[in-house]
Scaffold this active site. Sequence first.
Site, PDB file in Angstrom:
ATOM      1  N   ASP A  71       0.868  -1.166   0.000  1.00  0.00           N
ATOM      2  CA  ASP A  71       0.000   0.000   0.000  1.00  0.00           C
ATOM      3  C   ASP A  71       0.914   1.227   0.000  1.00  0.00           C
ATOM      4  O   ASP A  71       2.132   1.104   0.128  1.00  0.00           O
ATOM      5  CB  ASP A  71      -0.889  -0.035   1.253  1.00  0.00           C
ATOM      6  N   ALA A 105       0.148   5.280   1.432  1.00  0.00           N
ATOM      7  CA  ALA A 105       0.130   6.101   2.654  1.00  0.00           C
ATOM      8  C   ALA A 105      -0.069   5.250   3.897  1.00  0.00           C
ATOM      9  O   ALA A 105      -0.961   4.414   3.975  1.00  0.00           O
ATOM     10  CB  ALA A 105      -0.978   7.153   2.564  1.00  0.00           C
ATOM     11  N   LYS A 160     -10.729   6.470  -2.938  1.00  0.00           N
ATOM     12  CA  LYS A 160     -11.110   7.728  -2.298  1.00  0.00           C
ATOM     13  C   LYS A 160     -12.548   8.153  -2.610  1.00  0.00           C
ATOM     14  O   LYS A 160     -13.250   8.689  -1.740  1.00  0.00           O
ATOM     15  CB  LYS A 160     -10.126   8.828  -2.709  1.00  0.00           C
ATOM     16  N   ASP A 213      -1.538  -1.173   5.928  1.00  0.00           N
ATOM     17  CA  ASP A 213      -1.664  -0.581   7.272  1.00  0.00           C
ATOM     18  C   ASP A 213      -3.109  -0.348   7.669  1.00  0.00           C
ATOM     19  O   ASP A 213      -3.385   0.391   8.607  1.00  0.00           O
ATOM     20  CB  ASP A 213      -0.898   0.743   7.325  1.00  0.00           C
TER      21      ASP A 213
END
Length: 264
Positions: free
Chosen positions: A9, A11, A50, A184
């Site tokens: 991934d 960010a 997003k 994450d």
Amino acid sequence: MSIQAVIFDWAGTTIDYGSQAPIFAFQQAFKTAGIDLTVAEIRRDMGLDKAQHIRKIMALPDVQTTWQQLYHRLPTATDRDQIYHDFKQRLLTELPNFAQLKPGMAAVITYLTDNQLPYGTTSGYDADMLKIVLPVAAEQGYQPRVNVTSEQTNGVGRPAAAMLAHACDLLGITDRQAVLKVGDSINDILEAKNAGCLSVGMVDGSNLMGLTEAEFAALTPVEQANARQMVSDQYHGVQADFILTSMAELPALITTLNREGEKL
């Protein structure tokens, strides 16, 4: 079985300690529309595409109630598009400021390169966002071979398998169990499971922890241990295959898995 590829991934995993840039952009875009979002409201669905993330936020009962109070109607598709446009412009502006590699990534890149292990990414970013992030990452030595967004999978993002499956296909990997997906967020782990890949949850600097590097460093040792345990518990809750405190532990994990594979 040996590990044949690693898919990361962005960010919170490889860059942007604590995944801060999207939080800022989400809060500011919704604030412009009169909605004050908490960090918890944003982070609960981090890892999604997003545009899909914005749809999830706008479906929250508190957000819908406030929207009705402000505009005397429920939010429409046009409203969602406007907030997404605002969010995206803010994020594009902020991304270069949050694109520093997380601790341990430089050693991981060296390890993968030395061992000729291909690596790529899947992301909630879109192509425009990646155009900004990729050159900044490349300057730091991070150059994923493939970078898959939901634009390449007909709009299907995490937690579905589509992006990760496409990344494996682009790398020519047919044995999904030989692929590590490192992320994450809960959606990263679910993406890996849905694609049949091995999942690795990163603890420090993760979206799930939600702290900047300075904020984490300011905690007492007990507080740091508690924060790490809180994140690990969430990964255990979705049956992550592996949980690493930091990226620096990834080379040792791959080495161990390869040695175990040689014994089979």
